[in-house]
Design a protein around this motif. Structure first.
Motif, PDB file in Angstrom:
ATOM      1  N   THR A 178       5.960  -1.227   8.668  1.00 25.67           N
ATOM      2  CA  THR A 178       4.909  -1.794   7.816  1.00 25.67           C
ATOM      3  C   THR A 178       5.009  -1.287   6.378  1.00 25.67           C
ATOM      4  O   THR A 178       4.354  -1.829   5.486  1.00 25.67           O
ATOM      5  CB  THR A 178       3.520  -1.435   8.375  1.00 25.67           C
ATOM      6  OG1 THR A 178       3.415  -0.010   8.515  1.00 25.67           O
ATOM      7  CG2 THR A 178       3.298  -2.098   9.730  1.00 25.67           C
ATOM      8  N   CYS A 179       5.827  -0.255   6.165  1.00 17.77           N
ATOM      9  CA  CYS A 179       6.005   0.282   4.809  1.00 17.77           C
ATOM     10  C   CYS A 179       7.006  -0.543   3.997  1.00 17.77           C
ATOM     11  O   CYS A 179       7.176  -0.302   2.797  1.00 17.77           O
ATOM     12  CB  CYS A 179       6.475   1.737   4.870  1.00 17.77           C
ATOM     13  SG  CYS A 179       5.312   2.858   5.677  1.00 17.77           S
ATOM     14  N   ASN A 213       8.283  -3.407   1.801  1.00 22.83           N
ATOM     15  CA  ASN A 213       7.585  -4.309   0.878  1.00 22.83           C
ATOM     16  C   ASN A 213       8.419  -5.531   0.493  1.00 22.83           C
ATOM     17  O   ASN A 213       8.057  -6.273  -0.424  1.00 22.83           O
ATOM     18  CB  ASN A 213       7.160  -3.558  -0.388  1.00 22.83           C
ATOM     19  CG  ASN A 213       8.346  -3.032  -1.188  1.00 22.83           C
ATOM     20  OD1 ASN A 213       9.501  -3.356  -0.920  1.00 22.83           O
ATOM     21  ND2 ASN A 213       8.054  -2.198  -2.184  1.00 22.83           N
ATOM     22  N   GLN A 247       8.108   1.593   0.916  1.00 21.30           N
ATOM     23  CA  GLN A 247       7.232   2.068  -0.155  1.00 21.30           C
ATOM     24  C   GLN A 247       6.235   3.100   0.343  1.00 21.30           C
ATOM     25  O   GLN A 247       5.641   2.954   1.411  1.00 21.30           O
ATOM     26  CB  GLN A 247       6.478   0.895  -0.776  1.00 21.30           C
ATOM     27  CG  GLN A 247       5.550   1.283  -1.919  1.00 21.30           C
ATOM     28  CD  GLN A 247       4.926   0.072  -2.577  1.00 21.30           C
ATOM     29  OE1 GLN A 247       5.619  -0.886  -2.915  1.00 21.30           O
ATOM     30  NE2 GLN A 247       3.615   0.093  -2.735  1.00 21.30           N
ATOM     31  N   CYS A 248       6.063   4.149  -0.452  1.00 21.03           N
ATOM     32  CA  CYS A 248       5.051   5.166  -0.161  1.00 21.03           C
ATOM     33  C   CYS A 248       3.685   4.619  -0.549  1.00 21.03           C
ATOM     34  O   CYS A 248       3.469   4.213  -1.694  1.00 21.03           O
ATOM     35  CB  CYS A 248       5.355   6.447  -0.944  1.00 21.03           C
ATOM     36  SG  CYS A 248       4.074   7.718  -0.790  1.00 21.03           S
ATOM     37  N   ASN A 249       2.759   4.621   0.391  1.00 19.41           N
ATOM     38  CA  ASN A 249       1.419   4.104   0.121  1.00 19.41           C
ATOM     39  C   ASN A 249       0.563   5.076  -0.685  1.00 19.41           C
ATOM     40  O   ASN A 249      -0.531   4.722  -1.121  1.00 19.41           O
ATOM     41  CB  ASN A 249       0.708   3.778   1.437  1.00 19.41           C
ATOM     42  CG  ASN A 249       1.364   2.629   2.178  1.00 19.41           C
ATOM     43  OD1 ASN A 249       1.888   1.705   1.554  1.00 19.41           O
ATOM     44  ND2 ASN A 249       1.351   2.685   3.504  1.00 19.41           N
ATOM     45  N   CYS A 308       3.397   4.924  -4.344  1.00 20.34           N
ATOM     46  CA  CYS A 308       4.121   3.676  -4.627  1.00 20.34           C
ATOM     47  C   CYS A 308       5.607   3.860  -4.925  1.00 20.34           C
ATOM     48  O   CYS A 308       6.276   2.906  -5.340  1.00 20.34           O
ATOM     49  CB  CYS A 308       3.461   2.907  -5.782  1.00 20.34           C
ATOM     50  SG  CYS A 308       1.775   2.368  -5.386  1.00 20.34           S
ATOM     51  N   GLU A 318       9.527   4.000  -4.063  1.00 20.37           N
ATOM     52  CA  GLU A 318      10.282   3.222  -3.092  1.00 20.37           C
ATOM     53  C   GLU A 318      11.531   3.962  -2.632  1.00 20.37           C
ATOM     54  O   GLU A 318      12.138   4.716  -3.407  1.00 20.37           O
ATOM     55  CB  GLU A 318      10.669   1.871  -3.702  1.00 20.37           C
ATOM     56  CG  GLU A 318       9.460   1.011  -4.052  1.00 20.37           C
ATOM     57  CD  GLU A 318       9.850  -0.320  -4.654  1.00 20.37           C
ATOM     58  OE1 GLU A 318      11.022  -0.454  -5.085  1.00 20.37           O
ATOM     59  OE2 GLU A 318       9.004  -1.237  -4.696  1.00 20.37           O
TER      60      GLU A 318
END
Length: 238
Positions: A152-153, A155, A160-162, A165, A167
């Motif tokens: 789900t990470c 993009n 991507q780090c939630n 942000c 990558e």
């Protein structure tokens, strides 16, 4: 009264003739040192070194100039000039910086202190820092937070780090990032009341102090104290 003879600029000895003066300089290696940048003469190599560093940001040994005083100080503290003078108090592995010793221990890589990591280091330091000289007094702190990452990470072009942000090309790289100290709770702060910069690891704090950017401690002092810091239960005070 006018001084007669020829004076040695290093030791102050007065020689009656130029010939005796030259013999004195050669015998005791008291030749004055000239700055390569401004041609000033100094009676000792130490004085010349301090001048070239402080006024010209210049390293004579490497024949290299630096853009700032801070950058040349960092260079002079490197392994090229100082070697590895800081050592782990448990396994004696040597490092150039005290911050590297702290990182070695906080990461759990020391074979003779396998139970020591970031969390245990903080507990140890907090127990001997009742006045909050360098530790944050965190109520309800339960230790390092571990984050899970998955598909789900993605993009559409990268993982991507939630949290920030950034990558990454792989889930492994993203996992390493989100579980690094960067996204952990701040545990320490600079002991200088005029600074108080926050840090998530003791290694980062040591790196800050070794840089001398806030002038709380000297590089040599931090290096000399790192071993005792991890072995002693002495209460921390300003």
């Amino acid at each position: 009264m006018r001084q007669r003879g020829f004076k040695c600029q290093v030791c102050g000895a007065i020689c009656p003739s130029r010939r005796e003066h030259q013999r004195h300089l050669q015998k005791f290696n008291h030749w004055p040192s000239d700055c390569r940048r401004c041609a000033r003469t100094f009676p000792s190599a130490e004085g010349l070194h301090d001048h070239e560093v402080s006024f010209h940001n210049y390293c004579r040994e490497c024949n290299r100039s630096f853009p700032s005083l801070q950058s040349i100080k960092t260079h002079l503290r490197s392994v090229r000039h100082r070697g590895k003078q800081a050592s782990c108090p448990f396994c004696d592995r040597r490092y150039t910086y005290a911050a590297a010793v702290a990182g070695h221990l906080e990461s759990g890589r020391c074979p003779r202190a396998p139970g020591l990591n970031r969390d245990e280091t903080y507990r140890f330091v907090r127990d001997k820092d009742p006045y909050g000289v360098i530790t944050k007094k965190l109520i309800g702190w339960k230790g390092t937070v571990h984050y899970e990452v998955g598909d789900t990470c993605w993009n559409g072009r990268a993982y991507q780090c939630n949290l920030c942000c950034h990558e990454f090309n792989s889930l492994y790289a993203l996992s390493q990032h989100v579980n690094s100290p960067r996204h952990q709770q701040v545990l320490y702060h600079c002991p200088n009341h005029r600074c108080r910069r926050p840090f998530t690891t003791i290694a980062a704090l040591f790196n800050h102090l070794e840089s001398e950017c806030c002038r709380y401690a000297t590089f040599d002092h931090v290096q000399n104290q790192v071993g005792d810091f991890f072995l002693s239960n002495r209460i921390l005070r300003h």
